[in-house]
Design an enzyme around this catalytic site. Structure first.
Site, short mmCIF file in Angstrom:
data_model
loop_
_atom_site.label_atom_id
_atom_site.label_comp_id
_atom_site.label_asym_id
_atom_site.label_seq_id
_atom_site.Cartn_x
_atom_site.Cartn_y
_atom_site.Cartn_z
N SER A 5 43.19 88.36 90.55
CA SER A 5 44.17 88.37 89.48
C SER A 5 45.35 87.44 89.79
O SER A 5 45.17 86.23 89.90
CB SER A 5 44.62 89.81 89.22
N ASP A 46 44.56 73.39 92.98
CA ASP A 46 44.43 72.33 91.98
C ASP A 46 45.51 71.26 92.11
O ASP A 46 45.28 70.09 91.82
CB ASP A 46 44.47 72.92 90.57
N LYS A 91 39.02 87.62 88.54
CA LYS A 91 39.62 88.32 87.39
C LYS A 91 40.59 87.35 86.71
O LYS A 91 41.70 87.15 87.17
CB LYS A 91 40.34 89.59 87.81
#
Length: 402
Positions: free
Chosen positions: A296, A307, A321
């Site tokens: 999460s 990224d 999730k």
């Protein structure tokens, strides 16, 4: 003249009982906010009409009708919370709880009650319960038909009281019983330690969850370790089950100076983004530890760091999730947790039920207690790999695998 009155939802409200009003309030919240405007390909209006035709003689029957109504969505994260459960959840995110210290979820494929992660230092953590363990029963009551909140409520209780969990671990033939003593768990989510490894000063940070204290505690820890001479950092997100979205974004901004942190997508497919604020607290090299219990909000942070190229991830594929819930009050003090959006990482990866693959995959045990790395039979290969990766970064010989 013959007049025909065709009653509809508006005039029905004039004759509604208090129980029907509460059910309708819950229905309206989901109708307005739920991410899937097909409502799992159900006729949501008909679901409401069917529920209102039930007797609803007391609050217990109303709660049951709301739960039945939500069940048709097929979403274990969209759920009803009794007043006690709602207060408990709010206490959890505020920074303190009483219980055994387990974050749990329903397996998407089997519906089994599954451990996401134990909270660091909790009774469950000390007993050796691990991510992906399945809880078969609580005090002898099978969990097969339990909701997440019912299971959580059964595991909570007064400090000093005992609860028995029957746990099945993958690869083991028989389940095991754990007798746990509930405790008050003051959730200080950040543990910080300056370590000396291979002649370099390493700032080790373990973040156990994203509660209301997390961002402030992390900022304090980064500044303190930097003053103490940390040349690089290892951020340990293993077994971090998530928590508050805003805390995850705030902590990402402490590490990332520019660019997107996360994208959210609502039910109309409209994207919103949260950006770095230009106020990163350090640009020192960073490596992040992740495992199957990283879920999460911790996946939001890990995905943003990966990224953006700010950090490499070491460990195991994360939990997966990628859905965001919001809490809604109901008139009687109960509440709803409703899935309102999904999120994507800065490179627009949808990681729900897929997780994030680390740059350097390393299998390993759960993280060791702070300072306990001396015993030869208790090694932490994931941490050792993170240090190795960080050392290469400090000498300028490593590039992030993207």
């Amino acid at each position: 003249m013959l007049l025909l009155w065709l009653g509809g939802p508006t005039d029905r409200a004039w004759a509604m009982t208090q129980e029907q009003k509460l059910l309708s309030e819950a229905w309206r919240i989901v109708n307005r906010a739920y991410i899937d405007d097909t409502f799992n390909h159900q006729n949501w209006w008909w679901i409401r009409e069917k529920a209102l035709k039930k007797p609803l003689r007391d609050r217990t029957e109303t709660y049951g009708a709301i739960q039945e109504m939500l069940a048709v969505l097929g979403d274990p994260f969209t759920r009803f919370l009794s007043p006690e459960q709602y207060r408990s959840l709010q206490t959890n995110t505020s920074g303190e709880l009483t219980g055994v210290g387990l974050q749990i979820a329903l397996d998407a494929d089997t519906g089994a009650l599954t451990v996401v992660a134990p909270l660091a230092g909790s009774p469950a953590d000390r007993a050796g319960i691990l991510p992906q363990d399945q809880i078969l029963s609580i005090n002898g009551v099978p969990t097969k038909a339990m909701s997440l909140d019912e299971a959580a409520e059964r595991m909570r209780g007064p400090s000093g009281s005992q609860v028995r969990l029957q746990v099945q671990r993958s690869g083991e033939p028989e389940p095991k019983d754990y007798d746990l003593v509930r405790d008050r768990i003051a959730i200080n989510p950040v543990v910080a330690e300056l370590r000396r490894d291979q002649g370099r000063n390493i700032g080790y940070l373990r973040l156990s969850q994203f509660n209301g204290n997390a961002a402030a505690e992390m900022a304090t820890a980064i500044k303190q370790l930097s003053r103490q001479g940390a040349e690089g950092f290892v951020l340990d997100l293993r077994n971090n089950p998530g928590g508050l979205l805003q805390a995850g974004i705030a902590i990402a901004r402490q590490w990332i100076d520019s660019g997107p942190i996360v994208y959210t997508v609502n039910r109309q497919g409209v994207f919103d983004s949260f950006e770095a604020s230009g106020n990163a607290l350090t640009d020192a090299p960073l490596v992040v530890l992740v495992n199957r219990g990283t879920a999460s909000a911790s996946e939001i942070l890990a995905g943003a760091l990966q990224d953006s190229g700010r950090a490499q991830l070491v460990g195991e594929r994360t939990f997966g999730k990628g859905l965001i819930q919001s809490l809604f009050d109901l008139a009687d003090g109960s509440g709803l947790a409703v899935t309102i959006a999904k999120y994507e990482t800065p490179s627009h990866r949808d990681i729900n039920q897929a997780g994030i693959e680390p740059n350097r995959p390393i299998d390993g045990p759960p993280p060791l207690p702070i300072g306990d790395r001396s015993a030869p039979d208790r090694v932490d290969p994931q941490y050792d790999a993170a240090v190795e990766t960080l050392m290469a970064s400090l000498t300028g010989t490593v590039t992030a695998r993207r």
